[in-house]
Design an enzyme around this catalytic site. Structure first.
Site, mmCIF file in Angstrom:
data_model
loop_
_atom_site.group_PDB
_atom_site.id
_atom_site.type_symbol
_atom_site.label_atom_id
_atom_site.label_comp_id
_atom_site.label_asym_id
_atom_site.label_seq_id
_atom_site.Cartn_x
_atom_site.Cartn_y
_atom_site.Cartn_z
ATOM 1 N N LYS A 1 115.860 46.921 26.104
ATOM 2 C CA LYS A 1 114.989 46.351 24.929
ATOM 3 C C LYS A 1 113.954 47.346 24.476
ATOM 4 O O LYS A 1 113.514 47.328 23.233
ATOM 5 C CB LYS A 1 114.382 45.113 25.328
ATOM 6 C CG LYS A 1 115.614 43.866 25.416
ATOM 7 C CD LYS A 1 114.989 42.544 25.605
ATOM 8 C CE LYS A 1 116.017 41.514 25.872
ATOM 9 N NZ LYS A 1 115.754 40.127 26.156
ATOM 10 N N ALA B 1 103.466 37.677 32.478
ATOM 11 C CA ALA B 1 103.357 38.112 31.026
ATOM 12 C C ALA B 1 103.443 39.690 31.068
ATOM 13 O O ALA B 1 103.603 40.222 29.881
ATOM 14 C CB ALA B 1 102.025 37.827 30.373
HETATM 15 P P1 ATR Z 1 111.671 41.791 31.947
HETATM 16 O O1 ATR Z 1 111.530 43.210 31.154
HETATM 17 O O2 ATR Z 1 113.133 41.562 31.843
HETATM 18 O O3 ATR Z 1 110.956 40.877 31.571
HETATM 19 P P2 ATR Z 1 110.692 43.064 34.415
HETATM 20 O O4 ATR Z 1 109.993 44.179 33.309
HETATM 21 O O5 ATR Z 1 111.183 43.157 35.524
HETATM 22 O O6 ATR Z 1 111.671 42.090 33.379
HETATM 23 O O7 ATR Z 1 109.466 41.989 34.508
HETATM 24 C C1 ATR Z 1 109.536 40.946 35.425
HETATM 25 C C2 ATR Z 1 108.387 40.136 35.653
HETATM 26 O O8 ATR Z 1 108.305 39.472 36.835
HETATM 27 C C3 ATR Z 1 106.929 40.825 35.584
HETATM 28 O O9 ATR Z 1 105.942 40.318 35.223
HETATM 29 C C4 ATR Z 1 106.878 41.182 37.234
HETATM 30 O O10 ATR Z 1 105.499 41.311 37.581
HETATM 31 P P3 ATR Z 1 105.005 42.905 37.583
HETATM 32 O O11 ATR Z 1 104.681 43.015 36.074
HETATM 33 O O12 ATR Z 1 103.825 42.807 38.554
HETATM 34 O O13 ATR Z 1 106.268 43.615 38.241
HETATM 35 C C5 ATR Z 1 107.262 39.731 37.647
HETATM 36 N N1 ATR Z 1 107.653 39.643 39.120
HETATM 37 C C6 ATR Z 1 108.749 40.172 39.457
HETATM 38 N N2 ATR Z 1 108.868 39.805 40.845
HETATM 39 C C7 ATR Z 1 107.782 39.198 41.177
HETATM 40 C C8 ATR Z 1 107.056 38.716 42.429
HETATM 41 N N3 ATR Z 1 107.654 38.856 43.608
HETATM 42 N N4 ATR Z 1 105.901 38.227 42.187
HETATM 43 C C9 ATR Z 1 105.155 37.996 40.964
HETATM 44 N N5 ATR Z 1 105.759 38.493 39.799
HETATM 45 C C10 ATR Z 1 106.897 39.197 40.005
#
Ligand code: ATR
Length: 310
Positions: free
Chosen positions: A88, A149
């Site tokens: 995206k 977020a």
């Molecule tokens: P997308 O772009 O599809 O939304 P992404 O960029 O991988 O996917 O984002 C995933 C979200 O899930 C992010 O907010 C991520 O937190 P970080 O920005 O700190 O990476 C969050 N996320 C993924 N695994 C997590 C976990 N175990 N605990 C808390 N947040 C998590």
């Protein structure tokens, strides 16, 4: 016909339409991986309903190849495509990005319009419509907590909330730097002249999960939204502790598989109204379809194609 096509299949019409010569592929969803995508089911139903003699296919495109995929699709006479994870942001570099998508920071819909490649974002507006459908309430004047977020989906949804007139936005993310930047952007005074529903005295807060004020801020909100990937995998915990929820909360999880995530289970246990991301999937899909076929009303057919809970 294949379940999943690749960039190599976009070499020629002969390759792409082998086995389906009378029904050419002219729409697609690109992502990596893409085999799981439910988009073909709903878009094909809407195409068939209109009597459009064409297929909507899945194409697995590797990161770094999005521009090439667009160029090949345009050459083959595609109408457009949907763009999903992880493309995206990359898509924005290879199209004319409309102003709402620029604001939301991501593109999920492409329209090949003559010799132009135009990029839109229907995730944000699709989310807004899903909340209206599921909770019979508008985002305008709501206080919203967006958990996760910092991800692509999360940034678009957090921004949509502000653009749609949310009075308070609490952004929670594991990596705080990602939402600090977004907070600065959403506090920018210039936004008020671009989007009429934005509140001048809006409150934008960025928190990490270990912030002592997390519970208090969550409890001050009307709507809690999970935009993180936590809840997708078996064994994942709830993204928020149960004491951040109260029975008056509306709780929306953008995940729809599994249909009840640990967050939604905790919300139901607490007595909240709760809903999953299937409604957002169908609304963003319908809005994308309307970019390709202006004036169409694909929502009922798409909803039926996904099952009655969408
Ligand atoms: P997308 O772009 O599809 O939304 P992404 O960029 O991988 O996917 O984002 C995933 C979200 O899930 C992010 O907010 C991520 O937190 P970080 O920005 O700190 O990476 C969050 N996320 C993924 N695994 C997590 C976990 N175990 N605990 C808390 N947040 C998590």
């Amino acid at each position: 016909m294949k379940e999943v096509y690749t960039l190599a299949d976009l070499e020629s019409r002969d390759l792409l339409d082998a086995g389906a010569e009378n029904k050419p592929a002219r729409l697609a969803v690109i992502g990596h991986p893409i085999a799981h995508s439910a988009s073909p089911r709903m878009h094909q139903a809407a195409l068939d309903d209109r009597g459009e003699n064409m297929r909507y296919i899945r194409i697995d495109v590797e990161p770094g190849k999005v521009g090439e995929a667009f160029a090949r699709m345009m050459k083959l006479g595609f109408i457009g495509c949907n763009v999903t994870v992880p493309h995206k942001l990359e898509a924005m570099e290879h199209c004319e990005v409309d102003h709402h998508a620029t604001m939301l920071g991501a593109v999920n819909t492409i329209h090949f319009d003559g010799n132009r490649t135009i990029g839109y974002n229907t995730d944000g507006p699709g989310f807004e419509s899903a909340i209206e459908q599921d909770f019979k309430l508008s985002l305008s004047s709501m206080k919203v907590a967006v958990v996760g977020a910092g991800g692509g989906a999360g940034q678009a949804i957090a921004t949509q909330c502000v653009v749609s007139g949310a009075r308070k936005l609490v952004m929670v993310n594991r990596t705080i730097e990602k939402i600090d930047r977004l907070r600065d952007h959403l506090e920018d005074k210039q936004l008020e002249s671009l989007f009429s529903k934005i509140w001048k005295d809006r409150e934008i807060i960025a928190l990490s999960f270990d912030d002592p004020a997390l519970r208090e801020h969550c409890l001050s909100c009307d709507l809690i939204v999970n935009t993180s990937s936590v809840g997708l995998k078996p064994g994942d915990p709830s993204i928020l502790p149960a004491d951040c929820l109260k029975p008056e909360h509306l709780v929306y999880d953008t995940i729809y598989q599994p249909p009840v995530t640990p967050l939604l289970a905790a919300a139901i246990e607490t007595g909240c109204r709760a809903s999953n991301g299937l409604s957002m999937l169908v609304h963003q899909g319908a809005l994308a379809f309307q970019h390709w076929f202006p004036g169409s009303v694909p929502l009922p057919v798409m909803r039926a194609a996904l099952g009655k809970t969408a």
